[in-house]
Write a protein that holds these residues in place. Structure first.
Motif, PDB file in Angstrom:
ATOM      1  N   ALA A   1      -0.834 -20.772  -8.902  1.00  0.00           N
ATOM      2  CA  ALA A   1      -2.243 -21.127  -8.750  1.00  0.00           C
ATOM      3  C   ALA A   1      -2.955 -20.261  -7.728  1.00  0.00           C
ATOM      4  CB  ALA A   1      -2.362 -22.596  -8.348  1.00  0.00           C
ATOM      5  N   GLU A   2      -2.203 -19.623  -6.817  1.00  0.00           N
ATOM      6  CA  GLU A   2      -2.808 -18.719  -5.845  1.00  0.00           C
ATOM      7  C   GLU A   2      -3.349 -17.450  -6.507  1.00  0.00           C
ATOM      8  OE1 GLU A   2      -2.708 -20.636  -2.219  1.00  0.00           O
ATOM      9  OE2 GLU A   2      -3.178 -18.535  -2.445  1.00  0.00           O
ATOM     10  N   PHE A   3      -2.836 -17.121  -7.688  1.00  0.00           N
ATOM     11  CA  PHE A   3      -3.187 -15.852  -8.322  1.00  0.00           C
ATOM     12  C   PHE A   3      -4.519 -15.977  -9.055  1.00  0.00           C
ATOM     13  CE2 PHE A   3       1.616 -14.856  -8.841  1.00  0.00           C
ATOM     14  CZ  PHE A   3       1.720 -14.659  -7.477  1.00  0.00           C
ATOM     15  N   LYS A   4      -5.615 -15.676  -8.336  1.00  0.00           N
ATOM     16  CA  LYS A   4      -6.928 -15.652  -8.982  1.00  0.00           C
ATOM     17  C   LYS A   4      -7.107 -14.393  -9.818  1.00  0.00           C
ATOM     18  CE  LYS A   4      -9.483 -18.393  -5.589  1.00  0.00           C
ATOM     19  NZ  LYS A   4     -10.628 -18.375  -4.645  1.00  0.00           N
ATOM     20  N   GLY A   5      -6.291 -13.394  -9.564  1.00  0.00           N
ATOM     21  CA  GLY A   5      -6.319 -12.155 -10.326  1.00  0.00           C
ATOM     22  C   GLY A   5      -4.952 -11.495 -10.261  1.00  0.00           C
ATOM     23  N   ILE A   6      -4.626 -10.712 -11.288  1.00  0.00           N
ATOM     24  CA  ILE A   6      -3.338 -10.029 -11.371  1.00  0.00           C
ATOM     25  C   ILE A   6      -3.563  -8.614 -11.887  1.00  0.00           C
ATOM     26  CG2 ILE A   6      -1.096  -9.943 -12.551  1.00  0.00           C
ATOM     27  CD1 ILE A   6      -1.189 -12.998 -12.705  1.00  0.00           C
ATOM     28  N   ILE A   7      -2.918  -7.641 -11.252  1.00  0.00           N
ATOM     29  CA  ILE A   7      -2.851  -6.283 -11.781  1.00  0.00           C
ATOM     30  C   ILE A   7      -1.386  -5.997 -12.085  1.00  0.00           C
ATOM     31  CG2 ILE A   7      -3.199  -3.836 -11.311  1.00  0.00           C
ATOM     32  CD1 ILE A   7      -5.522  -4.574  -9.533  1.00  0.00           C
ATOM     33  N   ASP A   8      -1.069  -5.840 -13.354  1.00  0.00           N
ATOM     34  CA  ASP A   8       0.305  -5.611 -13.795  1.00  0.00           C
ATOM     35  C   ASP A   8       0.494  -4.115 -14.063  1.00  0.00           C
ATOM     36  OD1 ASP A   8       2.871  -5.793 -14.696  1.00  0.00           O
ATOM     37  OD2 ASP A   8       2.448  -7.097 -16.392  1.00  0.00           O
ATOM     38  N   ILE A   9       1.385  -3.490 -13.287  1.00  0.00           N
ATOM     39  CA  ILE A   9       1.668  -2.062 -13.413  1.00  0.00           C
ATOM     40  C   ILE A   9       2.945  -1.895 -14.228  1.00  0.00           C
ATOM     41  CG2 ILE A   9       2.167   0.064 -12.154  1.00  0.00           C
ATOM     42  CD1 ILE A   9       0.659  -1.129  -9.783  1.00  0.00           C
ATOM     43  N   LYS A  10       2.824  -1.294 -15.400  1.00  0.00           N
ATOM     44  CA  LYS A  10       3.983  -1.085 -16.258  1.00  0.00           C
ATOM     45  C   LYS A  10       4.498   0.337 -16.084  1.00  0.00           C
ATOM     46  CE  LYS A  10       5.690  -1.523 -20.995  1.00  0.00           C
ATOM     47  NZ  LYS A  10       5.347  -1.822 -22.403  1.00  0.00           N
ATOM     48  N   LEU A  11       5.719   0.457 -15.554  1.00  0.00           N
ATOM     49  CA  LEU A  11       6.306   1.765 -15.322  1.00  0.00           C
ATOM     50  C   LEU A  11       6.864   2.348 -16.613  1.00  0.00           C
ATOM     51  CD1 LEU A  11       8.254   0.999 -12.021  1.00  0.00           C
ATOM     52  CD2 LEU A  11       5.983   1.993 -12.249  1.00  0.00           C
ATOM     53  N   LYS A  12       6.873   3.665 -16.696  1.00  0.00           N
ATOM     54  CA  LYS A  12       7.492   4.323 -17.840  1.00  0.00           C
ATOM     55  C   LYS A  12       8.995   4.104 -17.773  1.00  0.00           C
ATOM     56  CE  LYS A  12       6.130   8.437 -18.951  1.00  0.00           C
ATOM     57  NZ  LYS A  12       5.785   9.880 -18.832  1.00  0.00           N
TER      58      LYS A  12
ATOM     59  N   GLN B   1       0.832  -1.204   0.000  1.00  0.00           N
ATOM     60  CA  GLN B   1       0.000   0.000   0.000  1.00  0.00           C
ATOM     61  C   GLN B   1       0.867   1.253   0.000  1.00  0.00           C
ATOM     62  OE1 GLN B   1      -2.638  -0.378   3.343  1.00  0.00           O
ATOM     63  NE2 GLN B   1      -3.699  -2.151   2.493  1.00  0.00           N
ATOM     64  N   SER B   2       1.929   1.247   0.827  1.00  0.00           N
ATOM     65  CA  SER B   2       2.837   2.401   0.867  1.00  0.00           C
ATOM     66  C   SER B   2       3.525   2.603  -0.475  1.00  0.00           C
ATOM     67  CB  SER B   2       3.872   2.216   1.976  1.00  0.00           C
ATOM     68  OG  SER B   2       3.264   2.138   3.239  1.00  0.00           O
ATOM     69  N   TYR B   3       3.913   1.490  -1.108  1.00  0.00           N
ATOM     70  CA  TYR B   3       4.599   1.591  -2.391  1.00  0.00           C
ATOM     71  C   TYR B   3       3.684   2.146  -3.476  1.00  0.00           C
ATOM     72  CZ  TYR B   3       6.885   0.223  -6.708  1.00  0.00           C
ATOM     73  OH  TYR B   3       7.441   0.238  -7.960  1.00  0.00           O
ATOM     74  N   LEU B   4       2.449   1.668  -3.524  1.00  0.00           N
ATOM     75  CA  LEU B   4       1.512   2.163  -4.532  1.00  0.00           C
ATOM     76  C   LEU B   4       1.203   3.637  -4.324  1.00  0.00           C
ATOM     77  CD1 LEU B   4      -0.986  -0.841  -4.789  1.00  0.00           C
ATOM     78  CD2 LEU B   4       0.921  -0.282  -6.300  1.00  0.00           C
ATOM     79  N   LYS B   5       1.206   4.081  -3.062  1.00  0.00           N
ATOM     80  CA  LYS B   5       0.989   5.499  -2.788  1.00  0.00           C
ATOM     81  C   LYS B   5       2.185   6.351  -3.198  1.00  0.00           C
ATOM     82  CE  LYS B   5      -2.252   4.880   1.046  1.00  0.00           C
ATOM     83  NZ  LYS B   5      -2.489   5.073   2.496  1.00  0.00           N
ATOM     84  N   SER B   6       3.366   5.729  -3.323  1.00  0.00           N
ATOM     85  CA  SER B   6       4.558   6.477  -3.725  1.00  0.00           C
ATOM     86  C   SER B   6       4.680   6.620  -5.237  1.00  0.00           C
ATOM     87  CB  SER B   6       5.817   5.786  -3.184  1.00  0.00           C
ATOM     88  OG  SER B   6       6.095   4.586  -3.890  1.00  0.00           O
ATOM     89  N   LEU B   7       3.814   5.922  -6.000  1.00  0.00           N
ATOM     90  CA  LEU B   7       3.829   6.001  -7.458  1.00  0.00           C
ATOM     91  C   LEU B   7       2.792   7.012  -7.926  1.00  0.00           C
ATOM     92  CD1 LEU B   7       4.026   2.242  -8.546  1.00  0.00           C
ATOM     93  CD2 LEU B   7       5.885   3.898  -8.508  1.00  0.00           C
ATOM     94  N   SER B   8       3.229   8.042  -8.592  1.00  0.00           N
ATOM     95  CA  SER B   8       2.288   9.000  -9.171  1.00  0.00           C
ATOM     96  C   SER B   8       1.824   8.488 -10.536  1.00  0.00           C
ATOM     97  CB  SER B   8       2.954  10.366  -9.330  1.00  0.00           C
ATOM     98  OG  SER B   8       3.995  10.301 -10.294  1.00  0.00           O
ATOM     99  N   PRO B   9       0.664   8.932 -11.023  1.00  0.00           N
ATOM    100  CA  PRO B   9       0.199   8.488 -12.343  1.00  0.00           C
ATOM    101  C   PRO B   9       1.194   8.795 -13.459  1.00  0.00           C
ATOM    102  CG  PRO B   9      -1.587   9.550 -11.153  1.00  0.00           C
ATOM    103  CD  PRO B   9      -0.342   9.769 -10.341  1.00  0.00           C
ATOM    104  N   GLU B  10       1.975   9.889 -13.311  1.00  0.00           N
ATOM    105  CA  GLU B  10       2.940  10.262 -14.341  1.00  0.00           C
ATOM    106  C   GLU B  10       4.074   9.246 -14.462  1.00  0.00           C
ATOM    107  OE1 GLU B  10       1.949  12.276 -11.863  1.00  0.00           O
ATOM    108  OE2 GLU B  10       0.527  13.485 -13.036  1.00  0.00           O
ATOM    109  N   MET B  11       4.274   8.385 -13.438  1.00  0.00           N
ATOM    110  CA  MET B  11       5.348   7.400 -13.452  1.00  0.00           C
ATOM    111  C   MET B  11       4.926   6.076 -14.080  1.00  0.00           C
ATOM    112  SD  MET B  11       6.684   8.124  -9.556  1.00  0.00           S
ATOM    113  CE  MET B  11       7.927   6.837  -9.580  1.00  0.00           C
ATOM    114  N   VAL B  12       3.622   5.922 -14.370  1.00  0.00           N
ATOM    115  CA  VAL B  12       3.083   4.637 -14.815  1.00  0.00           C
ATOM    116  C   VAL B  12       2.566   4.747 -16.239  1.00  0.00           C
ATOM    117  CG1 VAL B  12       1.334   2.882 -14.389  1.00  0.00           C
ATOM    118  CG2 VAL B  12       2.507   3.959 -12.468  1.00  0.00           C
TER     119      VAL B  12
END
Length: 712
Positions: A134-145, A108-119
């Motif tokens: 198999a534990e991953f029922k869902g994935i959100i992949d954040i691609k940085l600039k 949570q702290s890490y995601l708060k440190s990423l601004s939209p301009e960095m992604v």
């Protein structure tokens, strides 16, 4: 490229679907017009929604990526910043295609440190294939600039939120690129106070009425750092190494009361006050090594992780009579918890014409030890060891997994198929009560998907997967975790893993999307309340339900009302059919509910951007509980300065303080109980981000495994 005689050369960037090409006359020379296609706001990748972030006006006023996720179709972020896909699945978070090595709080702290301009983009995968754990029922992949410019680059992000209390977040990112070697360093410091309140009304079995009130204030600070180096041996080989630490300190004061009257509330029966001061410390150390090889159409990668998590917690539980101030009870707890995780995985990919063959292998080892000691104040005013509450528990788990996947593209049709195996060996040992549970099981987990592209505006995708969910450590540990003197939950070392079969269909028309998901989960892990009418103790126990059926429909449709007004609407409907045996009865209710999101962005003069974000959640629940409707409204404004080097944002979240959670037990003959959870989410937030340096090189982020998600 369009060439036209007697016209001046112009370069046109295509950003939206409406493109106007203007040719300016020129008396001499042959000229040209170059069309440069810009990134779409939304597209599909093998049936997964990919959403552009940087440069997207819809996210311009968001202070961080966590707020971007709140506005992302199909994604929910609750009042405690927990992330869900489809309203029920906690997804794994990937950075640039790799899972990140962080605890839930660190994440949570890490995601708060990423601004939209960095992604650059977000990819939401709500039905991962057999290629993934198999534990991953869902994935959100954040691609940085990313950029490979030589030199150094830095950024500072600072956020301050205020209302009843203040909280501050600071993040510094530095990188230096020599062309051959890339160095990265991240440091952060967060501190402040958070508030949580709990209120309950319960009609007891003896007809008395009990009101429970809890006020919790948590003063905490977090120090984080991460350093990494990436060595580009040559164009084909890359080697990376990173080390990180996270140090968390929390001092919490929880004040509570139990106010009990007779049935018509005309006479006081008892009024008990409780104090629960808590001192919590957590130290995390992580080491990651990765290697990648690219040779023609062949790719090979290796990833190794080691993680050490050490938790220490001391509590005091003091209960007094309100009127006489007489001490009713006093006990202390001292907890030490250590987690060691080792993982190693290797993946290989070979392209053969229009086909791709993939295979991978993974080994993981997790060792968790928990020791909690309780001491109770005795009649002679001395603290004595309390064996009824004290507990020693250890858990060891080894998993060997592998997969093979094949995909083939036939013109507009692409087919993907995969098969994964996971062999699990686990031993849970409740040392205090001399109870050992050993398990060994092998599971085969298939997946399949088909994607058809009609044209650039129309796509259709259908996928199937089978998943396994193993219980996390806290669900297995058979010790008491107290919410109040009469309310606690207990883990169950005999919990079985659950299995989910799911089918998903996705259709895209331009930027409009519709997603249908349905499936069945067996051996569902859940908690249930058990009320003792003699002692009025309410405990929550873990169990496996036989099954539940689920379905959801998601529709997202952006509308450009005018040049300065964009409206993004999202509607999600849910269905849940849960088969729940409970106290010699079976409760099987079909629950229907829905969520609505409206995200409105206004482009104002002088470079200002204004946003109104609204959410509404209808009445929902399960076979035992009803959850009342709730809503929230956020306002935010953004402005850039100093040639876009300084970005400032001002937000007012949950402006009507309307996002508390109100819950009521359905079956009054068993227990008449209703309660409210309230979090201090109504906040005014000021954010500033400043970029400096000459390079835009972005190194690899730390990586996380499925075992680290479950070590909590």
């Amino acid at each position: 490229m369009i060439r036209k005689e007697n016209y001046e050369t112009q370069r046109v960037d295509i950003i939206t679907q409406e493109t106007i090409i203007e040719l300016l006359p020129l008396a001499q020379n042959i000229s040209e017009v170059i069309l440069k296609g810009g990134a779409k706001k939304m597209r599909l990748n093998n049936g997964n929604m990919v959403l552009s972030v940087s440069g997207n006006k819809d996210f311009k006023t968001s202070t961080n990526i966590l707020e971007v996720l709140r506005k992302t179709p199909g994604v929910t972020v609750d009042q405690e910043d927990a992330i869900f896909i489809g309203g029920r699945v906690a997804p794994a978070i990937f950075i640039n295609g790799k899972p990140v090595v962080m605890s839930p709080q660190e994440l949570q702290s890490y995601l708060k440190s990423l601004s939209p301009e960095m992604v650059e983009s977000l990819e939401v995968n709500s039905n991962p294939s057999s290629k993934y754990d198999a534990e991953f029922k869902g994935i959100i992949d954040i691609k940085l600039k990313t950029d490979t410019n030589l030199g150094w680059k830095g950024s500072y992000i600072g956020n301050v939120s205020a209302n009843r209390t203040n909280y501050r977040e600071n993040s510094l990112n530095l990188s230096y690129n020599t062309g051959k070697i890339g160095y990265t360093m991240q440091a952060g410091y967060n501190d402040g106070v958070t508030i949580y309140r709990y209120n309950a009304l319960q009609k007891l079995a003896n007809t008395n009425v009990m009101r429970t009130s809890t006020d919790q204030r948590d003063a905490g600070s977090v120090y984080t750092f991460q350093s990494g180096v990436e060595y580009r041996i040559n164009e084909k080989n890359r080697l990376g190494l990173s080390f990180r630490g996270n140090f968390r300190s929390n001092d919490r004061m929880r004040l509570g009361s139990l106010y009990t009257t007779n049935q018509d509330e005309s006479q006081l029966v008892f009024h008990t006050e409780s104090q629960n001061p808590n001192r919590y410390r957590q130290n995390n150390y992580g080491l990651t090594a990765d290697y990648s090889l690219q040779y023609k159409s062949f790719q090979l990668s290796f990833l190794g992780n080691y993680l050490l998590v050490e938790n220490k917690q001391k509590d005091d539980f003091i209960n007094k009579d309100k009127q006489s101030t007489e001490l009713l009870s006093y006990w202390k707890s001292d907890m030490l918890n250590k987690v060691h995780i080792y993982t190693a995985q290797s993946d290989a990919t070979q392209k053969i014409g229009n086909a791709t063959l993939e295979a991978g292998f993974k080994f993981s080892s997790t060792e968790t030890g928990n020791h909690i000691r309780y001491d109770t104040l005795s009649v002679n005013n001395q603290f004595a060891f309390d064996p009824s509450r004290s507990n020693r528990f250890s858990y060891k788990e080894k998993i060997i997994a592998g997969y093979i996947a094949y995909s083939h593209k036939f013109d507009k049709l692409q087919l993907n198929a995969g098969l994964r195996f996971e062999n699990t060996n686990s031993i849970s040992n409740a040392i205090t009560i001399d109870s050992v549970v050993s398990r060994k099981y092998l599971e085969w987990l298939p997946s399949f998907s088909a994607n058809y592209t009609f044209n650039s505006s129309n796509e259709l995708s259908v996928s199937y997967s089978r998943k396994i969910t193993r219980p996390v450590f806290s669900q297995l540990n058979p010790f008491r975790f107290y919410f109040s003197p009469l309310n606690y939950w207990v883990g169950n070392p005999y919990l079985q893993p659950s299995f989910t079969d799911q089918i998903k269909a996705v259709y895209r028309y331009k930027n409009w999307t519709a997603v249908l998901t349905f499936g069945k989960e067996k051996d569902v892990m859940t908690r249930y309340p058990l009320y003792d009418p003699k002692t009025n103790v309410l405990q929550y126990l873990g169990t496996n339900l036989p099954y539940r059926k689920f379905a959801s429909v998601e529709v997202a449709f952006p509308v450009r009302i005018s040049k300065w007004w964009n409206l993004n609407s999202q509607f999600t409907g849910y269905y849940n059919d849960e088969f729940r045996p409970y106290l010699d009865e079976v409760f099987a209710l079909k629950i229907y509910n829905y969520d609505v999101k409206l995200n409105q962005t206004f482009t104002l003069p002088k470079g200002y951007t204004f946003n109104i974000f609204t959410t509404y959640e209808s009445k929902t629940g399960n076979s035992l509980y009803v959850i009342k409707p709730r809503y929230s409204i956020d306002l935010s404004v953004q402005k850039s300065w100093l040639d876009n080097k300084l970005n400032t944002k001002l937000s007012f979240n949950n402006i009507f303080d309307s996002y508390d959670q109100r819950v009521e037990f359905r079956h009054k003959k068993i227990m008449d109980n209703r309660f409210i959870h309230w979090w201090d989410t109504q906040k005014l937030m000021v954010s500033a981000a400043y970029n400096f340096g000459s390079s835009k090189y972005q190194g690899r982020e730390a990586q996380k495994t499925e075992e680290e998600n479950r070590a909590r």
